[in-house]
Motif scaffolding. Structure first.
Motif, mmCIF file in Angstrom:
data_model
loop_
_atom_site.group_PDB
_atom_site.id
_atom_site.type_symbol
_atom_site.label_atom_id
_atom_site.label_comp_id
_atom_site.label_asym_id
_atom_site.label_seq_id
_atom_site.Cartn_x
_atom_site.Cartn_y
_atom_site.Cartn_z
ATOM 1 N N ALA A 1 0.558 -1.350 -0.015
ATOM 2 C CA ALA A 1 0.076 -0.005 -0.063
ATOM 3 C C ALA A 1 0.785 1.284 -0.002
ATOM 4 O O ALA A 1 0.285 2.012 0.363
ATOM 5 N N SER A 2 2.067 1.203 -0.559
ATOM 6 C CA SER A 2 2.844 2.410 -0.698
ATOM 7 C C SER A 2 3.376 2.622 -2.153
ATOM 8 O O SER A 2 2.962 1.778 -3.027
ATOM 9 N N SER B 1 1.627 4.823 -4.084
ATOM 10 C CA SER B 1 0.358 4.266 -5.012
ATOM 11 C C SER B 1 0.372 4.735 -6.715
ATOM 12 O O SER B 1 -0.105 4.043 -7.621
ATOM 13 N N ARG B 2 1.253 5.746 -6.822
ATOM 14 C CA ARG B 2 1.455 6.296 -8.238
ATOM 15 C C ARG B 2 2.128 5.265 -9.051
ATOM 16 O O ARG B 2 2.129 5.376 -10.350
ATOM 17 N N SER C 1 0.635 0.214 -6.545
ATOM 18 C CA SER C 1 0.259 -0.453 -5.239
ATOM 19 C C SER C 1 -0.363 0.602 -4.351
ATOM 20 O O SER C 1 0.225 0.951 -3.528
ATOM 21 N N ASP C 2 -1.725 0.482 -4.307
ATOM 22 C CA ASP C 2 -2.331 1.210 -3.416
ATOM 23 C C ASP C 2 -2.959 0.515 -2.303
ATOM 24 O O ASP C 2 -3.921 1.277 -1.539
ATOM 25 N N ASP D 1 2.228 6.024 2.153
ATOM 26 C CA ASP D 1 2.568 6.142 0.695
ATOM 27 C C ASP D 1 3.814 6.426 0.359
ATOM 28 O O ASP D 1 4.230 6.270 -0.849
#
Length: 396
Positions: A162-163, A165-166, A169-170, A325
């Motif tokens: 969850a890091s 995200s750009r 992987s969000d 993030d």
């Protein structure tokens, strides 16, 4: 297509290759315009593939997840990763710290060779296909051509943590899997920098590295370096201790780890009286950035042996970790007891998971990437052995 892989990072690519080698017709989907984006980002300053050390020492970096990951890393550990890179035409070298890099250093030549091999194996790739959860038994995607629903025989999920995200992987998948009965441990930042409330005097040192020190937290002591940034500290030395620091252990620095406290006190005693603080710190061997840290956190500066003790254990007050993030990786994800030994979701037969989606964490230095490759390989091989009828996948 009878095998679906969602996620085009290292774990997903490895799973797709194992499925294709086993004779499955594989479709690999990724929500971004191209594959391996986080891998490419990791390789911008040199792609650290693995660490050349015995497996017993290697496994010690996975904490309580070590026994879970051991069978996978015993089959595809540091030596196997090096052989894999060479087989893709990318010879490797081992640095003085034991870290292993491709001679080309960057990730792009390795990724190009890998994608070419997957293409030769018949793996079909769809980019800009974003998984959006389930529709009954099917997996639902948003694609450039409109919604698509798929019901493959087997599915491997490799969607990352969850890091960043750009880069793709969000962690949005956690809600969908939890709704279908999977256990999800909360996400927490890992391998991240920490916030420090600097005084204005530190501004001229932003971007400066602090090298040759030892960082200490809890019962851990790590030789390494870090960078002073506008918001705090970051870098390999900090990341190695990030879990302990995240959990509240105080950080102290040994700024001159090659000198004993007594030797340092002797060196300090030889300094001339009346010298400026900056000169005194420079003459005992501190860089300007390290000296600035001393003056930031120790005012007024002690003298004699007290100064020596300070330089061997400088306390750095932290104001918490950087946001989730911004972390290199994350802890949390699909819990161990939600998965079989084959990394198949107990609540969703026919669906497997690998990589950073799983609830484990490890420091940078090759440990992250090696475990992603190993779990991707393990999940891909297990999925290839699973029953081949379409009814075997996407149940829930």
């Amino acid at each position: 297509m009878d095998a679906l892989v969602i996620g085009g990072g290292p774990a997903g690519l490895m799973a797709a290759e194992e499925l294709a080698r086993a004779g499955r017709r594989v479709l690999l989907c990724d929500g971004k315009p191209s594959l391996g984006r986080k891998l490419l980002m990791a390789g911008k300053s040199g792609l650290n593939l693995t660490k050349d050390e015995p497996l017993s020492g290697f496994m010690a970096h996975y904490g309580e997840a070590a026994d879970w990951l051991l069978p996978m890393l015993a089959e595809f550990g540091p030596e196997a990763v090096q052989d894999w890179s060479r087989a893709l035409g990318q010879p490797v070298f081992t640095g003085t710290s034991g870290r292993v890099f491709p001679i080309a250093m960057k990730a792009s030549p390795l990724l190009r060779a890998w994608l070419a091999r997957l293409n030769a194996l018949g793996v079909e790739v769809r980019t800009r296909w974003r998984w959006e959860g389930f529709e009954g038994r099917a997996l639902r995607f948003r694609t450039p051509d409109g919604p698509v629903e798929l019901t493959p025989a087997v599915t491997v999920l490799a969607l990352g943590g969850a890091s960043w995200s750009r880069l793709g992987s969000d962690g949005a998948w956690a809600e969908w899997l939890a709704a279908r009965g999977a256990g999800i441990a909360p996400f927490r930042p890992a391998n991240m920098g920490f916030l420090v409330d600097w005084s204005p005097h530190m501004a001229r040192h932003f971007g400066s590295p602090v090298k040759g020190c030892a960082l200490m937290a809890g019962d851990r002591r790590e030789r390494g370096e870090f960078v002073i940034s506008a918001r705090g500290i970051e870098g390999g030395g900090v990341y190695a201790l990030s879990r302990l620091l995240r959990e509240g252990a105080p950080l102290t620095l040994d700024l001159l780890p090659d000198l004993s406290t007594q030797d340092l006190a002797t060196r300090i005693a030889k300094l001339r009286a009346g010298e400026s603080i900056a000169n005194r710190l420079r003459k005992v061997g501190l860089s300007p950035a390290a000296a600035a840290l001393v003056q930031e956190f120790a005012r007024p500066l002690p003298q004699g042996e007290a100064l020596a003790r300070l330089l061997k254990a400088l306390a750095v007050p932290l104001a918490g970790p950087r946001p989730l993030d911004e972390a290199i990786s994350t802890a949390g994800g699909i819990t161990r007891d939600s998965l079989t030994g084959d990394l198949e979701l107990r609540a969703l037969p026919g669906i497997f998971a690998c990589g950073e989606m799983l609830d484990w964490e490890a420091p940078t230095g090759g440990y992250l990437l090696t475990a992603c490759l190993a779990t991707g390989r393990h999940a891909g091989r297990a999925a290839a052995r699973a029953p081949g009828s379409p009814k075997a996948g996407c149940a829930g």
